[in-house]
Design an enzyme around this catalytic site. Structure first.
Site, PDB file in Angstrom:
ATOM      1  N   ASN A   1       0.934  -2.160   0.389  1.00  0.00           N
ATOM      2  CA  ASN A   1       0.015  -2.931  -0.451  1.00  0.00           C
ATOM      3  C   ASN A   1      -0.166  -4.310   0.169  1.00  0.00           C
ATOM      4  OD1 ASN A   1      -0.483  -1.222  -3.016  1.00  0.00           O
ATOM      5  ND2 ASN A   1       1.740  -1.084  -2.688  1.00  0.00           N
ATOM      6  N   GLU A   2      -1.229  -4.452   0.928  1.00  0.00           N
ATOM      7  CA  GLU A   2      -1.489  -5.680   1.662  1.00  0.00           C
ATOM      8  C   GLU A   2      -2.101  -6.739   0.742  1.00  0.00           C
ATOM      9  OE1 GLU A   2      -0.297  -6.064   4.460  1.00  0.00           O
ATOM     10  OE2 GLU A   2      -0.596  -4.394   5.846  1.00  0.00           O
ATOM     11  N   PRO A   3      -2.195  -8.003   1.211  1.00  0.00           N
ATOM     12  CA  PRO A   3      -2.840  -9.044   0.417  1.00  0.00           C
ATOM     13  C   PRO A   3      -4.190  -8.588  -0.119  1.00  0.00           C
ATOM     14  CG  PRO A   3      -1.817 -10.031   2.325  1.00  0.00           C
ATOM     15  CD  PRO A   3      -1.659  -8.538   2.491  1.00  0.00           C
TER      16      PRO A   3
END
Length: 647
Positions: A166-168
């Site tokens: 879950n990236e920025p």
């Protein structure tokens, strides 16, 4: 030993932290605590005839945890027959049999060694077509719900603050889905894939919302590379810019980290702001340097008011005045500076970092790769030779996988042309080179280094190292190529350190019997080689520590290409003149295969010589701004004192 990070304790020490954090000296100790919690959960569920649902992570952080769980299964009878697992993520596309797949990772580190029912193992499928992904992801979340939800979720954390993948920008309500990877995440994975261009750009991951539904969450983080994101996650505001901060909203989460990962937390970085501390010289130096940088003043110009306004009145009470603190720290820092890294003969060495005698000294420089010596301490290396010391250098690994195929191709063309010019055995050489060139042509991007290539690449790096040593004035019989076995896999993934590696180090130490040792005390190497080489040296020290020569040996740690020692940790600072910086640069140039686009550059776009010069100049600038003399550049070292044997 090196200075341990001072961690504030007592009431209020963790006042800035919004997530419970437990800090351990070593990861091995932390994982025992987490493994016991998992084991107790599994057993309590089994007693009730219930399934235990675990969410599992991959990456380097949980490896030691899985090793401990395997040990508990084999030695303590911990059964996993009632366990159902759901893994966080998987690269896309990714065949299950690939060594880079998380399917392979989990079976290699855990599942193949315990009694879990294969039907209870769930890992996202990296072989799905684009049309199949959405349906699979919805089914994955449904399977978790059908199993009763995750009882305990294990997490690591990426430098972007990602949990799972879950990236920025990920939302707190996000579910299992396909995502695109952040560039920094791809860079961090490049070492495992043999290059950034080989890392998949997509993945399937559990969503933040899926993770937050777990009844209990534990996050593991080790090493200084995680320190910045740990601080941001634990002390920062909740934001989708750092998805891990959403964990602040969970009612039952705990972080288990080592001292290195804790270094930027307020209770470690500025412990005097949260608790009454036991001051020592290094902590006083750290605090005063921080204050100087905050108020933008050199040490001797800091006033009582500066201390009082910045939470450091305790030092004024201890010393009586700012002036007294300032003079102590100024002298302390001044005494780290020496132009004689091997010790100055016939000089008062009371306040010098190195002893005047014996002189000259036998010096042994350990270099993890064949260029770390000149990148990290090339100026000091040259100074030791110039000042008449008997210098040996030992290259711990061949560095053979860090040579691009095209570079070795060029060198073979040069060698072939030279052979033709001198009338050598061109037929045999041409045939050998054509065979190697065909191997290069046939090689696929995902393949490990072909065995036939490794000797050529190893020979190339040895020749480069000899060239640098020859330039610096080291006799050929003082250059030692150790080729530690752990490294020689032809892959970025290495074998565990073995007794054979340690024995090689021990043999060399006892042959040379140095008065001084320089080595990379650096765990920031993104590929881990420095850490293993350091471990080999420390284990060798445990064997030679009773030897008489070792009792009179000083060890100086330098840092690798990736970062520099913080000033508060410096025990010796060697000024480097413009001409010596030029010598250092030319030494690095001798390693042609590592210039103009090395195989493993890390996430810094600068060439190694540029990183080294910028770093050395920056260190000199810090000293200058603190009120020391102005130098062109500086190389700095921290002294290591073994618990036994060394005076």
């Amino acid at each position: 030993m090196l200075m341990n990070t001072y961690i504030a304790t007592g009431e209020g020490a963790n006042r800035y932290e919004k997530i419970p954090v437990q800090i351990y000296e070593e990861p091995a100790t932390a994982v025992v605590t987490v493994a016991k919690e998992i084991a107790n959960l599994i057993r309590s569920k089994a007693e009730k005839n219930e399934k235990c649902v675990l969410g599992l992570a991959t990456g380097s952080s949980p490896i030691k945890l899985y090793e401990e769980l395997v040990r508990m299964h084999k030695e303590e009878g911990l059964s996993f027959q009632n366990v159902i697992t759901f893994n966080l993520d998987e690269y896309l596309p990714m065949p299950k049999e690939s060594e880079q797949s998380y399917h392979y990772f989990m079976h290699h580190h855990l599942f193949d060694h315990i009694d879990i029912d294969p039907a209870n193992i769930h890992i996202p499928d990296g072989t799905l077509t684009s049309e199949e992904i959405e349906k699979f992801c919805k089914a994955y979340d449904q399977q978790i719900e059908s199993a009763g939800g995750i009882d305990l979720q294990v997490l690591g954390i990426g430098r972007t603050g990602h949990i799972g993948f879950n990236e920025p920008g990920s939302l707190p309500t996000s579910t299992t889905r396909m995502v695109y990877l952040n560039d920094l995440t791809i860079q961090d994975a490049a070492g495992d894939f043999g290059g950034k261009d080989k890392v998949p750009t997509r993945a399937i991951t559990m969503g933040v919302g899926t993770i937050l539904k777990a009844k209990r969450i534990v996050l593991l983080a080790w090493g200084e590379k995680k320190a910045s994101i740990i601080k941001e996650t634990v002390e920062g505001s909740v934001s989708d810019k750092v998805p891990a901060t959403f964990l602040q909203t969970h009612p039952n989460v705990g972080f288990f980290i080592d001292i290195k990962a804790a270094e930027e937390l307020t209770r470690a970085d500025r412990p005097w702001l949260v608790s009454k501390v036991k001051w020592n010289d290094k902590l006083i130096r750290k605090a005063v340097i921080w204050l100087c940088q905050k108020v933008n003043k050199p040490i001797l110009k800091v006033e009582n008011k500066d201390y009082m306004d910045n939470g450091m009145s305790d030092l004024i009470k201890t010393f009586g005045s700012a002036n007294k603190v300032n003079i102590q720290v100024f002298n302390d820092l001044q005494h780290t500076i020496t132009g004689w890294p091997g010790g100055k003969p016939h000089a008062d060495d009371t306040t010098r970092p190195e002893r005047a005698f014996p002189y000259p000294k036998r010096v042994l420089i350990f270099s993890p790769h064949p260029d770390d010596d000149v990148i990290s301490m090339g100026g000091t290396f040259a100074r030791l030779v110039e000042q008449g010391h008997d210098v040996h250098v030992a290259y711990e690994t061949s560095g053979n996988i860090a040579v691009l195929d095209d570079y070795i191709y060029q060198q073979m063309d040069i060698a072939a042309a030279f052979t033709h010019l001198v009338g050598g055995d061109t037929q045999t050489m041409d045939a050998a080179f054509e065979k190697v060139k065909q191997i290069i042509a046939d090689r696929k991007p995902e393949d490990d280094e072909p065995e036939e290539l490794l000797p050529f690449k190893g020979a190339l790096r040895r020749a480069e190292a000899r060239g640098a040593d020859r330039y610096l004035g080291i006799p050929e019989d003082h250059v030692h190529f150790l080729n530690l076995p752990f490294y020689e896999t032809g892959s970025v993934k290495k074998k565990p350190l073995s007794q054979a590696d340690i024995d090689i180090i021990v043999k060399l130490l006892r042959e040379v019997q140095p008065h001084q040792i320089y080595a990379a005390g650096d765990l920031a190497d993104p590929h881990g080689t420095h850490g293993v080489c350091l471990d080999a040296i420390l284990k060798a020290y445990d064997i030679v520590c009773e030897d008489e020569w070792f009792k009179n040996c000083y060890t100086w740690w330098y840092r690798g290409a990736w970062m520099e020692w913080e000033i508060e940790k410096v025990d010796m600072a060697v000024p480097i003149s413009p001409s010596e910086l030029s010598i250092k640069r030319k030494s690095i140039y001798k390693h042609g295969s590592q210039n103009n686009g090395p195989a493993f550059p890390g996430d810094d776009p600068r060439e190694f010589w540029q990183r080294a010069e910028d770093r050395n100049r920056n260190t000199a600038d810090i000293y200058n701004k603190l009120g020391m003399a102005e130098y062109e550049a500086m190389e700095v070292f921290a002294r290591y004192i073994h618990k036994k044997g060394t005076k």
